[in-house]
Design a protein around this motif. Sequence first.
Motif, mmCIF file in Angstrom:
data_model
loop_
_atom_site.group_PDB
_atom_site.id
_atom_site.type_symbol
_atom_site.label_atom_id
_atom_site.label_comp_id
_atom_site.label_asym_id
_atom_site.label_seq_id
_atom_site.Cartn_x
_atom_site.Cartn_y
_atom_site.Cartn_z
ATOM 1 N N GLN A 8 59.105 -59.143 45.192
ATOM 2 C CA GLN A 8 58.800 -60.522 45.538
ATOM 3 C C GLN A 8 58.586 -60.683 47.044
ATOM 4 N N ARG A 208 55.903 -73.591 40.310
ATOM 5 C CA ARG A 208 57.011 -73.831 39.381
ATOM 6 C C ARG A 208 57.373 -75.304 39.406
ATOM 7 N N GLU A 272 50.526 -60.172 37.455
ATOM 8 C CA GLU A 272 51.025 -60.808 38.669
ATOM 9 C C GLU A 272 49.891 -60.993 39.670
ATOM 10 N N TRP A 279 54.202 -61.171 45.353
ATOM 11 C CA TRP A 279 53.746 -60.907 43.990
ATOM 12 C C TRP A 279 54.563 -61.734 43.006
ATOM 13 N N SER A 280 53.901 -62.532 42.166
ATOM 14 C CA SER A 280 54.636 -63.361 41.210
ATOM 15 C C SER A 280 53.849 -63.481 39.910
ATOM 16 N N GLU A 281 54.601 -63.783 38.846
ATOM 17 C CA GLU A 281 53.987 -63.849 37.507
ATOM 18 C C GLU A 281 52.927 -64.933 37.396
ATOM 19 N N ARG A 328 49.549 -72.717 37.204
ATOM 20 C CA ARG A 328 49.750 -71.516 38.020
ATOM 21 C C ARG A 328 48.434 -70.766 38.213
#
Length: 464
Positions: A8, A208, A272, A279-281, A328
Motif C-alpha cells: 500500500q 471508499r 489493483e 496500489w489498491s483494489e 472506484r
Amino acid sequence: METEAADQRAEPADDVTLDDVVSLCKRRGFIFQSSEIYGGLGSTYDYGHYGVLLKNNVKDEWWRAMIGERDDIVALDSAILQHPRTWEASGHLEGFTDPLIDCRACKMRFRADNLEDSSCGRKPSKRPGDTDACDLTDARQFNLMFETHMGAVRDDASAVYLRPETAQGIFVNFKNVLQFARRKPPFGIAQVGKSFRNEITPQNFIFRTREFEQMEMEFFVAPDEAERWFDYWLGERRRWYDELGIRPDHLRLRPHPTDELSHYSTATSDIEYLFPIGWSELEGIANRGDFDLRQHSEFSGEKLEYFDQQSGERYVPHVIEPAAGADRATLAFLVDAYDAEEVEGRQRTVLRLHPRLAPVKVAVLPLVSKEGMPERARALYEQLRRRLRAEYDEGGSIGKRYRRQDEIGTPWGVTVDGQTADDDTVTLRDRDSLEQVRVPIDGLADELVARLEAPWRSPKLEAG
Ligand code: ATP
C-alpha cells in the motif's frame, strides 16, 4: 499478467495527487461533497452533470462487456431491501464485520487491523496509541451493514438491511433466471446498483464511501470447470481496463494468499490500480464455489441446483464472481486521465479520457458571437447530437472555451468561423495532439463516430 505482493505504501509512478483530481471534480462540477450547504455528511458525495455522464459511461462499458458483446449473461436489477434471512444465509449478519477500536480521549474510531496507517485526532498528527494521552478501547467486532426498519412498527421483526453488496440479490434469483431466461451453465447474471457499508474509516474521496455503486456478475459453471472459468474472468476483466485506456504499468493482479481468503472462496485475485494513495483494489475476482447457492437452499428450503436433461446429471453450480466498483473505477479513470502541461507558456489541465468514457464527445463552438456563426454552429450541434454526445458553447473567448472542454475531457472540438459560411468547412481540434484540421461539415458525424470506435491508447504512454 504481472502479479506482485500488495504494498500500500508503494510510491506512485507519476505526480497526480488526489487533491488535483478532487479540485478538478469540484471546479467542473463532476463530483462534490453531499449536503454541502449543511456542512457536508461524512464521506458522501454527489455527482454533478459531467460526473453523471462519466460514471454512466463507465457502467455502460461494463454492460457492453457483459451483455453487449456476448450472449451467455443476462441482466438483473434486484431490490436494495431484501428478506433479512438473505443476510443470515450469506453470513453477513454474523461475519460482515471489521474490528473497531475507539479512543476515549479524542473520540475517533479506527480499524484495529489498520492502526499502523491511521492518524489520530491530535495535531501534529500521531498514530493512535502513540502518546500517553491516547486511551484506546479493546477491539470489538462492528457489523458494517446499515440497519433500518420496515413498516410502522419498530421491533426486531421489522429490521431490514440496506444491501452491503449486490451479489446476494443475484443468488436469490438463480431459480428465476434458470426458469424464465432458459439458461444453463455456463451462464452469468449481471447487476449494477447501490450498496451500503457503514465503513469505519471511509476515506480518499470516492475510493471508499458508505454508499457506492457496484458492478457485479455471478457466473455459474459446472464444478469441474470452475478453475478454468476463474482464469478466464481474470483475463477478461484485466482486458476491460486495458481497452479503456488505463496505463498497463498502473494495473496489476494480486492473488490473495490463503489466510486472506474469505470463508466462501477457494481463490480470489484483486485487480489493483496504482492510485495516488498507492496500489489498491479496483476489482475482486473470486471463485466462490457452491457456498452461496447451498446456503440459500438451506435457509429457504428451495432447491438451487441445475439438472442437465441430456446427461441426467444434477449439481449445484460453482460461481465465479468479478466484483467491481463503479465509483472506484471512475476514480481510477479520472486519475489515469489527469494531466497538466505547459502549452505556449500557459498551463493546460486536460483529462485524457478514452473517448468512449468522455462525458462529452464533441464541443461545437462559434469562433465569435456574430456574423451568423452562433446560428450555424447551433445547427451543426443539433445535427451532431443525434449521433454522439455533443455540447454547444458560445460564452467567453475561444481559448477559455477550449480550456474548459480540455478539463472535462472532450476529445474533439469543432469551431465554426468566417470561412464556414463560404465553403461549409470547420476546424476540428484534437484534445490530445492539439492538432487542428479543416474538414467539411458533410461527413463530419461519420468521421467522429469512426474515431470514437477506433482503438485508443493513453497519450500519457507516448509522453513516457
Ligand atoms: P475493500 O477491501 O477495499 O474494502 P472489498 O474487498 O471489501 O473492498 P468487495 O466486497 O470485493 O470489496 O467489493 C467489490 C468492489 O466494490 C471493490 O473492489 C470496490 O471497487 C467496490 N467497493 C467495495 N467497498 C467500497 C466502498 N466502501 N466504497 C467504494 N467502493 C467500494
